[in-house]
Design a protein around this motif. Structure first.
Motif, short mmCIF file in Angstrom:
data_model
loop_
_atom_site.label_atom_id
_atom_site.label_comp_id
_atom_site.label_asym_id
_atom_site.label_seq_id
_atom_site.Cartn_x
_atom_site.Cartn_y
_atom_site.Cartn_z
N GLU A 156 71.48 -10.09 55.71
CA GLU A 156 70.65 -10.45 55.94
C GLU A 156 69.61 -9.17 57.31
O GLU A 156 68.80 -8.92 57.73
CB GLU A 156 69.88 -11.66 55.77
CG GLU A 156 69.22 -12.05 54.42
CD GLU A 156 69.35 -13.00 53.96
OE1 GLU A 156 69.15 -14.27 53.22
OE2 GLU A 156 69.54 -14.07 55.62
N ALA A 205 67.52 -5.52 57.81
CA ALA A 205 66.30 -5.85 59.19
C ALA A 205 66.76 -5.40 59.81
O ALA A 205 65.59 -4.43 59.44
CB ALA A 205 66.09 -7.57 59.42
N GLY A 258 66.69 -1.76 58.68
CA GLY A 258 64.99 -0.98 58.00
C GLY A 258 64.72 -0.71 56.44
O GLY A 258 64.41 0.11 56.40
N SER A 297 63.76 -1.32 53.29
CA SER A 297 63.32 -1.56 52.64
C SER A 297 63.32 -2.35 51.68
O SER A 297 64.32 -1.89 50.12
CB SER A 297 62.14 -0.73 52.50
OG SER A 297 61.22 -1.50 51.04
#
Ligand code: NAP
Ligand code: SF4
Length: 677
Positions: free
Chosen positions: A435, A439, A442, A444
């Motif tokens: 996770e 993030a 980047g 999506s």
């Protein structure tokens, strides 16, 4: 810098003639690289760990002589060429600001070698060879060979050596009566039995001088019958100090012990209480080890006064930068070692180069490189299981614009099921790491969205990682109300009756059985319960640390029968170094394991089976619930639909190959694809 979060871990350690920059030792691991002789690769591997913050690295075991090698052909410092090669490694580590000690490992009767030697001619239960009992001259030769190895290590630029005196290897074999039946000055009384390790330390110190680190790895809890008492452990530690050791490192359990010591089902920091007993009894620093896999655990162990330093080994395979990331505020970016052993120890014991399930670059740093993409592309990845996650993250890290789809409302795929199994709690950390990496890079992320072909048409590349579906075993009666799939049980929380039959004894069948017998409480998160279950006692009261009344497993929550069609031992294909733990766990919990069955039908009474090609001996396995764990088939419908529309996707993970799928293969395949997209 964010070292303040882990003040104990980042406190320097003054050894008098040199200072270690923090309290983290990278413990010894055999990778197989030294035997390959690719020295640039070895230097890159260790150099990365020095750059990544390890205060002191200990190499994999180096044989002091041919008879002591773990296997025939095991690496050692036998020639000037060897010394020159090792210098490439030590120079690199020093250039990266680290220090490195060479472990001297004499395997004694554990050597997979017909010429192996030991205090007494007693075969170990885990080796096929009866060792030769050493005579006085033979013992003298072994000591000299240790000393020669230590002096050559110094010549090769090492900062020290670790003398391996634990885990049931050669020196340890002299120490306990279990393996030492001698009646000369090397056997009998404790004083005689510890004469050899003390001679080795004393003579190594005399040969290498004062300003060279000597770590002695001391078995603090043997976990075998007739092991050392704790008074003996303390006496040995004090004498090892007097003989010239700089540091004492902790060894836990002999390799032949029937207690797991490093597997994922062992609670974190499960043995630091043992090392703590030695604190204050010696004047030199003491290191503790086993299942310390995060900066938090490391810092807490040190804060609790369990040791002066911690040893982490496998966590440095999972992430070379574990210490550096903890230091500079990137804690959530640390790839966690989940203690699965699948790509490290299991590889070692299969004669393969070690690597890491969560980090396929480990030991492959020179070959698997993540270079910035020459031309950034748009990439769609479908499926947020281990294969899809790894592809998305590595591709994004290289500069691609990545969109990750999953029809589920959370990431993880099969990992999300694994984390629910008692003893597999470490998978939570792995999902958390993915996770954080999504993030940070980047990506999506589109969860709760089943990708369709029309949604994938504008991308430069499409990666299909849609995973697997449970195989339909086609057993008459399987649509009945008493039959569940493993997903219903693990993820859906379906009610399961008291008597359970599990169809299929692969990774998932075993997992489901463990889930059911332990239900509600995991020994992996309850140290006292875990010690009771495995019969670990206090070494101050029980020599070797084995509880006198043996393992005391808690009552199983369900009566489970585990079945397979193959007429062979169940769990044969589980991990090489962990399969025995799963089998022993289920046995302790009264799980019946039956192989060689034909599944005839399921009805309200349970599961009807027969045996052999002639379908003889019809038998009813009485069960309230029957759970299907009959393996997997690839989910390729989206890949096939794309092909029909003229788009050729990359298909990876379970969607590519479902048989005996595991996360190691999926992540490795994903990383290698993402490196070249
Ligand atoms: P598997 O390991 O391939 O085992 C499938 C089981 O189903 C076997 O016991 C097989 O035994 C049985 N089976 C196959 N075809 C069948 C049929 N038509 N009818 C009835 N039984 C059938 O698959 P799995 O249990 O799904 O395990 C794979 C998963 O386990 C992966 O997700 C992996 O991550 C996980 N895992 C792996 C490990 C590991 O050590 N590698 C450990 C734990 C979990 P028979 O053919 O003899 O009946
Ligand atoms: Fe840890 Fe598993 Fe990697 Fe080995 S393979 S280092 S046990 S995560």
């Amino acid at each position: 810098m964010d070292q303040s979060q882990y003040p104990h871990m980042f406190a320097p350690l003054d050894l008098g003639f040199t200072t270690l920059r923090n309290r983290v030792l990278m413990g010894s691991m055999h990778t197989g690289l030294e035997e390959l002789g690719e020295w640039e690769r070895i230097a890159t591997y260790y150099g990365a760990r020095a750059r990544g913050g390890a205060a002191l690295i200990v190499t994999g075991g180096m044989a002091p002589n041919r008879e002591g090698g773990v296997f025939a052909g095991a690496a050692g410092l036998f020639s000037q060429d060897d010394i020159a090669n090792h210098r490439i490694v030590t120079d690199r580590v020093h250039d990266e600001g680290g220090k490195i000690a060479m472990q001297i490992l004499h395997a004694g009767r554990y050597a997979y070698n017909p010429d192996c030697v030991a205090p007494s001619a007693i075969k170990s239960p885990i080796s096929p060879f009866v060792p030769k009992e050493l005579d006085e001259e033979g013992i003298e030769k072994q000591i000299n060979d240790f000393v020669t190895a230590a002096t050559r290590a110094r010549e090769a630029g090492y900062d020290g050596v670790e003398i391996m005196g634990s885990e049931g290897y050669f020196l340890n074999q002299f120490i306990v009566r279990h393996t030492n039946k001698r009646t000369d000055r090397w056997g009998g009384s404790y004083e005689n039995r510890i004469r050899l390790p003390l001679e080795v330390v004393r003579r190594c110190r005399a040969a290498v001088g004062e300003d060279f680190i000597i770590i002695y790895r001391l078995s603090m809890i043997d976990l075998v019958p007739d092991g050392s008492t704790f008074d003996e452990v303390v006496e040995l530690a004090q004498k090892v100090e007097a003989a010239g050791a700089t540091i004492i490192n902790t060894g836990i359990g002999w390799h032949e012990a029937r207690v797991p010591t490093i597997a994922t089902s062992v609670p974190r920091a499960a043995f630091t209480w043992v090392t703590k007993k030695l604190m204050g009894k010696v004047g030199i620093p003491v290191i503790t080890s086993n299942r310390i896999n995060t900066p938090e655990v490391a810092d807490q162990v040190l804060a609790d006064g369990c040791a002066d330093m911690v040893s982490m080994a496998r966590p440095f395979l999972a992430d070379a930068e574990i210490v550096a990331k903890a230091a500079d505020g990137r804690r959530d970016q640390i790839a966690p070692c989940i203690a699965c052993n699948q790509a490290c120890l299991d590889h070692t014991f299969s004669g393969k180069i070690s690597t890491c399930l969560v980090n396929p670059r480990a030991c492959y740093e020179t070959e698997l490189r993540y270079e910035p993409a020459a031309q950034p592309k748009t990439i769609a990845v479908v499926g947020a299981g281990p294969a899809g996650l790894e592809t998305a993250i590595v591709a994004a890290e290289r500069g691609h614009k990545v969109t990750l789809f999953d029809k589920a409302d959370r990431i993880g795929g099969q990992l999300d099921m694994a984390r629910r199994i008692p003893g597999k709690e470490e998978f939570n950390g792995l999902i958390g790491y993915f996770e954080a990496r999504l993030a940070a890079t980047g990506v999506s992320v589109r969860l709760g969205q089943a990708a369709r072909t029309d949604m994938l048409q504008g991308f430069d590349e499409v990666v299909i990682a849609t995973g697997v579906n449970p195989r339909d075993p086609g057993i008459p009666g399987q649509d009945g109300p008493n039959v569940l799939g493993y997903i219903d049980v693990l993820r859906g929380g379906a009610a399961v009756g008291e008597k359970v039959a599990i169809i299929g004894a692969g990774g998932i069948g075993f997992d489901v059985a463990e889930f059911l017998v332990e239900r509600g409480h995991s020994p992996a998160t309850d140290l006292e319960m875990w010690k009771r279950e495995w019969g670990v006692g206090d070494p101050e009261e029980n020599p070797g640390g084995l509880a006198p009344d043996g393992p005391q497993p808690a009552k199983p929550a369900h009566q489970v029968t585990l079945l397979q069609r193959k007429a062979e031992k169940l769990g044969r294909n589980l991990g090489k170094t962990t399969g025995w733990i799963h089998r022993a766990t289920l046995k302790m919990k009264g799980v019946k394991m039956i192989g060689g069955v034909n599944y005839e039908r399921i009805d309200a009474d349970g599961l009807h089976v027969s045996f052999g090609e002639a379908r003889e001996n019809p038998t009813l396995i009485e069960a309230d619930t029957i759970i299907l764990c009959a393996g997997q088939v690839s989910e390729r419908s989206l890949a096939d639909a794309l092909q029909e529309k003229g788009i050729t996707p990359h298909v990876i993970g379970g969607a590519d190959k479902a048989g005996e799928l595991d996360a190691k293969r999926a992540i490795n395949q994903a990383a290698r694809l993402a490196a070249i997209l």
